[in-house]
Design a protein around this motif. Structure first.
Motif, PDB file in Angstrom:
ATOM      1  N   GLY A 106       0.795  -1.234   0.000  1.00 41.46           N
ATOM      2  CA  GLY A 106       0.000   0.000   0.000  1.00 41.46           C
ATOM      3  C   GLY A 106       0.814   1.263   0.000  1.00 41.46           C
ATOM      4  N   VAL A 107       2.152   1.177  -0.073  1.00 42.25           N
ATOM      5  CA  VAL A 107       2.992   2.370  -0.009  1.00 42.25           C
ATOM      6  C   VAL A 107       2.938   3.143  -1.310  1.00 42.25           C
ATOM      7  CG1 VAL A 107       5.349   3.174   0.312  1.00 42.25           C
ATOM      8  CG2 VAL A 107       4.455   1.283   1.698  1.00 42.25           C
ATOM      9  N   ASN A 108       2.894   2.446  -2.446  1.00 44.39           N
ATOM     10  CA  ASN A 108       2.940   3.091  -3.750  1.00 44.39           C
ATOM     11  C   ASN A 108       1.568   3.662  -4.090  1.00 44.39           C
ATOM     12  OD1 ASN A 108       3.393   3.898  -6.356  1.00 44.39           O
ATOM     13  ND2 ASN A 108       4.535   2.043  -6.915  1.00 44.39           N
ATOM     14  N   PRO A 109       1.464   4.981  -4.304  1.00 47.35           N
ATOM     15  CA  PRO A 109       0.155   5.561  -4.587  1.00 47.35           C
ATOM     16  C   PRO A 109      -0.344   5.278  -5.997  1.00 47.35           C
ATOM     17  CG  PRO A 109       1.850   7.251  -4.662  1.00 47.35           C
ATOM     18  CD  PRO A 109       2.516   6.000  -4.206  1.00 47.35           C
ATOM     19  N   SER A 110       0.541   4.951  -6.945  1.00 49.65           N
ATOM     20  CA  SER A 110       0.138   4.722  -8.332  1.00 49.65           C
ATOM     21  C   SER A 110      -0.195   3.249  -8.532  1.00 49.65           C
ATOM     22  CB  SER A 110       1.260   5.156  -9.273  1.00 49.65           C
ATOM     23  OG  SER A 110       0.932   4.813 -10.602  1.00 49.65           O
ATOM     24  N   PHE A 111      -1.462   2.960  -8.755  1.00 50.46           N
ATOM     25  CA  PHE A 111      -1.861   1.561  -8.927  1.00 50.46           C
ATOM     26  C   PHE A 111      -1.288   0.986 -10.216  1.00 50.46           C
ATOM     27  CE2 PHE A 111      -4.797  -1.512 -10.806  1.00 50.46           C
ATOM     28  CZ  PHE A 111      -4.804  -2.478  -9.803  1.00 50.46           C
ATOM     29  N   LEU A 112      -1.274   1.783 -11.290  1.00 51.71           N
ATOM     30  CA  LEU A 112      -0.779   1.281 -12.568  1.00 51.71           C
ATOM     31  C   LEU A 112       0.693   0.913 -12.482  1.00 51.71           C
ATOM     32  CD1 LEU A 112      -1.234   0.717 -15.560  1.00 51.71           C
ATOM     33  CD2 LEU A 112      -0.736   3.124 -16.036  1.00 51.71           C
ATOM     34  N   LYS A 113       1.462   1.792 -11.819  1.00 56.81           N
ATOM     35  CA  LYS A 113       2.885   1.503 -11.683  1.00 56.81           C
ATOM     36  C   LYS A 113       3.105   0.272 -10.812  1.00 56.81           C
ATOM     37  CE  LYS A 113       7.284   3.664 -10.496  1.00 56.81           C
ATOM     38  NZ  LYS A 113       7.947   4.898  -9.991  1.00 56.81           N
ATOM     39  N   TRP A 114       2.277   0.169  -9.759  1.00 58.11           N
ATOM     40  CA  TRP A 114       2.392  -1.007  -8.889  1.00 58.11           C
ATOM     41  C   TRP A 114       2.061  -2.291  -9.648  1.00 58.11           C
ATOM     42  CZ3 TRP A 114      -1.715  -4.238  -7.488  1.00 58.11           C
ATOM     43  CH2 TRP A 114      -1.401  -5.226  -6.543  1.00 58.11           C
ATOM     44  N   ALA A 115       0.997  -2.228 -10.494  1.00 59.67           N
ATOM     45  CA  ALA A 115       0.610  -3.403 -11.269  1.00 59.67           C
ATOM     46  C   ALA A 115       1.706  -3.784 -12.259  1.00 59.67           C
ATOM     47  CB  ALA A 115      -0.703  -3.142 -11.999  1.00 59.67           C
ATOM     48  N   LEU A 116       2.320  -2.792 -12.914  1.00 59.49           N
ATOM     49  CA  LEU A 116       3.396  -3.081 -13.854  1.00 59.49           C
ATOM     50  C   LEU A 116       4.576  -3.745 -13.145  1.00 59.49           C
ATOM     51  CD1 LEU A 116       3.468   0.104 -16.140  1.00 59.49           C
ATOM     52  CD2 LEU A 116       2.812  -2.210 -16.796  1.00 59.49           C
ATOM     53  N   GLN A 117       4.916  -3.218 -11.969  1.00 54.15           N
ATOM     54  CA  GLN A 117       6.025  -3.808 -11.230  1.00 54.15           C
ATOM     55  C   GLN A 117       5.709  -5.229 -10.767  1.00 54.15           C
ATOM     56  OE1 GLN A 117       6.726  -0.979  -8.106  1.00 54.15           O
ATOM     57  NE2 GLN A 117       7.968   0.383  -9.393  1.00 54.15           N
ATOM     58  N   LEU A 118       4.438  -5.445 -10.392  1.00 52.14           N
ATOM     59  CA  LEU A 118       4.042  -6.778  -9.956  1.00 52.14           C
ATOM     60  C   LEU A 118       4.166  -7.796 -11.090  1.00 52.14           C
ATOM     61  CD1 LEU A 118       2.844  -8.616  -7.760  1.00 52.14           C
ATOM     62  CD2 LEU A 118       0.572  -7.962  -8.585  1.00 52.14           C
ATOM     63  N   PHE A 119       3.615  -7.449 -12.259  1.00 54.66           N
ATOM     64  CA  PHE A 119       3.691  -8.373 -13.392  1.00 54.66           C
ATOM     65  C   PHE A 119       5.125  -8.500 -13.910  1.00 54.66           C
ATOM     66  CE2 PHE A 119      -0.930  -7.473 -13.740  1.00 54.66           C
ATOM     67  CZ  PHE A 119      -1.377  -8.783 -13.720  1.00 54.66           C
ATOM     68  N   ALA A 120       5.884  -7.402 -13.845  1.00 52.08           N
ATOM     69  CA  ALA A 120       7.287  -7.493 -14.251  1.00 52.08           C
ATOM     70  C   ALA A 120       8.057  -8.422 -13.319  1.00 52.08           C
ATOM     71  CB  ALA A 120       7.917  -6.103 -14.252  1.00 52.08           C
ATOM     72  N   GLY A 121       7.722  -8.383 -12.034  1.00 49.89           N
ATOM     73  CA  GLY A 121       8.345  -9.309 -11.095  1.00 49.89           C
ATOM     74  C   GLY A 121       8.034 -10.749 -11.431  1.00 49.89           C
ATOM     75  N   PHE A 122       6.793 -11.011 -11.844  1.00 53.38           N
ATOM     76  CA  PHE A 122       6.448 -12.372 -12.251  1.00 53.38           C
ATOM     77  C   PHE A 122       7.223 -12.773 -13.501  1.00 53.38           C
ATOM     78  CE2 PHE A 122       3.928 -15.566 -14.457  1.00 53.38           C
ATOM     79  CZ  PHE A 122       3.689 -16.469 -13.430  1.00 53.38           C
ATOM     80  N   ALA A 123       7.408 -11.821 -14.420  1.00 53.25           N
ATOM     81  CA  ALA A 123       8.165 -12.123 -15.636  1.00 53.25           C
ATOM     82  C   ALA A 123       9.603 -12.503 -15.304  1.00 53.25           C
ATOM     83  CB  ALA A 123       8.134 -10.927 -16.580  1.00 53.25           C
TER      84      ALA A 123
END
Length: 712
Positions: free
Chosen positions: A118-135
């Motif tokens: 919940g620290v990152n205010p940008s949901f889109l950026k958080w989602a990109l980082q999450l999926f990039a981590g899975f990649a």
């Protein structure tokens, strides 16, 4: 789409060769950095240049071994991998002990990534980082090459073995990646983590706080584990790349120079040289950077997996027959089944790859560009090329031998033998699999000497035989029955089938309906060969002819107890009563039968032969079976009874039927066959039949007759 899929698989294999060899170079350099710094030759090179050089040398060694045909036994490779697994597990155990000694708050560190969502205010950026981590995790999962290679070594049906193997792979990958990553984060100081990022296991080994001697031994074992795990992977990926290039060359997508086979056999010179050169080029361009290669490898895995999922989704709509396995979590709405689980997997993988591309990751963009470039070049190369199917090794065990025995095929006596010939006519195989209960099933195809053997190289299998058995194996997977596959050269199909049945002590033989012979004729030909063969008197064989309509006809070959009707038993009993009155009570029923058969045998071999045959014909009365089928309106059975019978024989049988029954039989027959049978009838019989038939039937019948036979 097929070209892009092939390009994705080719890219994934090439990147795996480069990545595995680069990792070996990294571990070797990290182990011997001190000695390399003291040697004047290596001291002039940077660490990354040493890694690149080591990776290229390793690719060259793998290429040399393949060129010389020095293949390691699969058992030795498996033992090496298991030793590597045990060494890595030992390292994890030492790391866990070190954590417990230091009193590290394990739970807090494990939950830290989730508490920071919940620290990152940008949901889109958080989602990109999450999926990039899975990649970034995709390289640890791999492209499934090891599982596919292991599946080819399992005896069909392979589904259960593949499930168990995949479970072991998932457990191993989970333990290796999760626990080793956690140990790396906890034990390696943050300021030193970048130095060990490419060789995390070595980093963990250097920070275990063990006695110097033990710590040195652990470091050496980590190096050995890395090589034992990575070198077989690199070699297998190089072989896969070589085979893929060879097949593409055979199909015309790549130059034909890649197809010639090496003098030592096995790999081809052109395709092997191209595969090794491409792997070296990828290693050199990437600078053997593990992080760069791993991200590119992840995109290649994602592309290949997405295309496989798309193909499976397409096949689910075009092939609606029951399948042996479905991806879990399917939603059924009426008659339609929605593959939710497969769609979710594809969505996660696709979004992960897209996230890496949107974040501008250079290795990911390079890998995607390479896939597209290779796909376009192969599509252009295939235009105007011949439509040929590449010859490939059979993914199942075939036994090709003219001399078959129980020891070779490893089946129990009283097995079920299934003779196959056409890949699209295997209904009798399905019937045999369903009826075999606990009997072993052997599937055999006969290679006709002088005809089929020309397409075979030595004792190997032909492309047609491999395609035939691939369809057989698919059916065995669907019905979960193991089978033995067998190729037997013979002068004709009947001799070959009986020879195999005798050698294997088969109890039943299943064959499909012939397009040229009736079921009775098939049984007669097989029975004649069976009677001529030398065999134990106790051995019996039952023939099952599986018709296209789904009906089966069973025949007992050779001497066997006859199927007696209640009328037959009553007749034997009546004759016995008469014999008892004249001879005495010591006469038995079987003696009455033997006396009658002895007399019939004397008549058939003497001057009364014709009279005896007339009696047999009168009793047999094949017309009665036709009349019974017409009477109950069993038209599928009626078609089977008249199928492939000679026109002269069928005409003789029809004359024994009533006029109405004759009309029905003629309407069942195909027009050309009906015309052929009609020509064998007498003039009077033809006129009577024509008067009883409808006008359109008469016109069709006359149109299919020869001009000389149309005049009454």
């Amino acid at each position: 789409m097929a070209n892009i899929a092939t390009a994705a698989v080719l890219t994934e294999r090439l990147l795996l060769v480069a990545l595995a060899c680069a990792l070996c170079g990294q571990y070797a350099v990290s182990f011997g950095a001190v000695w390399m710094a003291e040697w004047s030759v290596t001291a002039r090179l940077t660490i990354q240049e040493l890694v690149t050089l080591g990776a290229i040398i390793l690719i060259g060694l793998l290429w040399t071994r393949s060129r010389l045909g020095l293949q390691l036994p699969s058992t030795a490779v498996a033992k090496a991998v298991w030793v590597s697994v045990l060494l890595i597990l030992t390292l994890i155990v030492f790391g866990a002990v070190a954590i417990l000694r230091q009193g590290v708050p394990v739970l807090e560190l494990a939950l830290a990534p989730f508490l920071g969502f919940g620290v990152n205010p940008s949901f889109l950026k958080w989602a990109l980082q999450l999926f990039a981590g899975f990649a970034l995790v995709l390289p640890a999962l791999g492209g499934g090459g090891s599982l596919a290679r292991a599946a080819n070594e399992f005896a069909p049906p392979r589904l259960d073995a593949v499930r168990q193997t995949s479970f072991l792979i998932v457990v191993f990958v989970f333990i290796l990646t999760v626990f080793s990553s956690f140990l790396f984060v906890v034990l390696v100081p943050a300021d030193q983590a970048p130095l060990w990022a490419s060789t995390p296991l070595s980093g963990v080994a250097h920070h275990l706080n063990l006695p110097a001697l033990v710590n040195g031994l652990v470091i050496v074992l980590v190096l050995a584990a890395a090589f034992l795990m990575l070198v077989p992977s690199a070699h297998a990926a190089l072989e896969d790349t070589e085979q893929l290039l060879r097949r593409l060359s055979a199909r015309g997508a790549l130059p034909e120079q890649l197809a010639p086979r090496a003098p030592s056999g096995g790999s081809t010179t052109g395709s092997l040289n191209a595969a090794a050169a491409a792997a070296m080029l990828v290693t050199f361009v990437s600078g053997a950077q593990v992080s760069w290669l791993s991200r590119a490898y992840g995109i290649a895995i994602a592309a290949a997996l997405l295309l496989k999922i798309a193909a499976i989704l397409r096949l689910r709509t075009t092939h609606r027959e029951p399948q042996p396995f479905h991806v879990p979590f399917n939603l059924r709405l009426g008659r339609r089944e929605i593959p939710v689980g497969l769609t979710v997997v594809g969505s996660v993988v696709g979004l992960s790859a897209l996230a890496m591309l949107l974040l501008g990751d250079i290795p990911s963009i390079a890998a995607a560009s390479l896939i597209c470039g290779l796909g376009v070049s192969m599509a252009v190369g295939r235009k105007g090329s011949r439509s040929a199917v590449a010859d490939q090794d059979a993914p199942f065990e075939l036994l090709t031998s003219p001399d078959v025995s129980l020891g070779q095929v490893d089946v129990r006596p009283d097995n079920v033998l299934v003779a196959v010939r056409h890949p699209h006519s295997l209904a009798h195989l399905v019937g045999a699999l369903q009826a075999a209960s606990d009997q072993d099933v052997v599937v055999v195809t006969i290679r006709l000497l002088g005809t089929d053997e020309e397409a075979a190289e030595g004792a190997g299998s032909t492309p047609d035989e491999r395609y035939l058995f691939s369809r057989v194996v698919a059916l065995t997977e669907r019905y979960g029955r193991p089978v033995r596959l067998l190729i037997v050269p013979a002068e004709n199909v009947f001799d070959g089938v009986i020879a195999v049945a005798l050698r294997l002590h088969s109890a039943e033989v299943y064959v499909g309906e012939s397009s040229t012979l009736s079921a009775d004729e098939q049984a007669r030909l097989l029975g004649e060969i069976w009677d001529r063969a030398e065999k134990p008197r106790s051995q019996q064989l039952r023939l099952v002819v599986y018709r296209n309509s789904g009906r089966t006809d069973a025949y007992h070959l050779g001497a066997h107890p006859p199927s007696l009707t209640p009328g037959d038993l009553d007749l034997i009993h009546r004759v016995w009563l008469e014999a008892v009155k004249a001879v005495g009570p010591e006469v038995h029923h079987h003696e009455v039968v033997r006396a009658a058969l002895t007399q019939m045998e004397q008549q058939l071999t003497g001057p009364q032969r014709e009279e005896a045959l007339a009696v047999i014909r009168n009793v047999a009365r094949p017309a009665d079976e036709l009349a019974a089928a017409v009477r109950v309106r069993d038209y599928s059975r009626l078609r089977g009874l008249v199928r492939n019978r000679h026109a002269n024989d069928l005409a003789a049988v029809l004359t024994q039927l009533g006029l109405e029954d004759q009309v029905i039989v003629f309407r069942i027959l195909p027009r050309k066959e009906a015309a052929a049978v009609f020509q064998y009838l007498s003039r009077e019989q033809q006129e009577t039949l024509l008067k009883a038939m409808a006008q359109e039937d008469v016109a069709a019948l006359l149109n299919n007759m020869a001009p000389d036979d149309r005049t009454m």
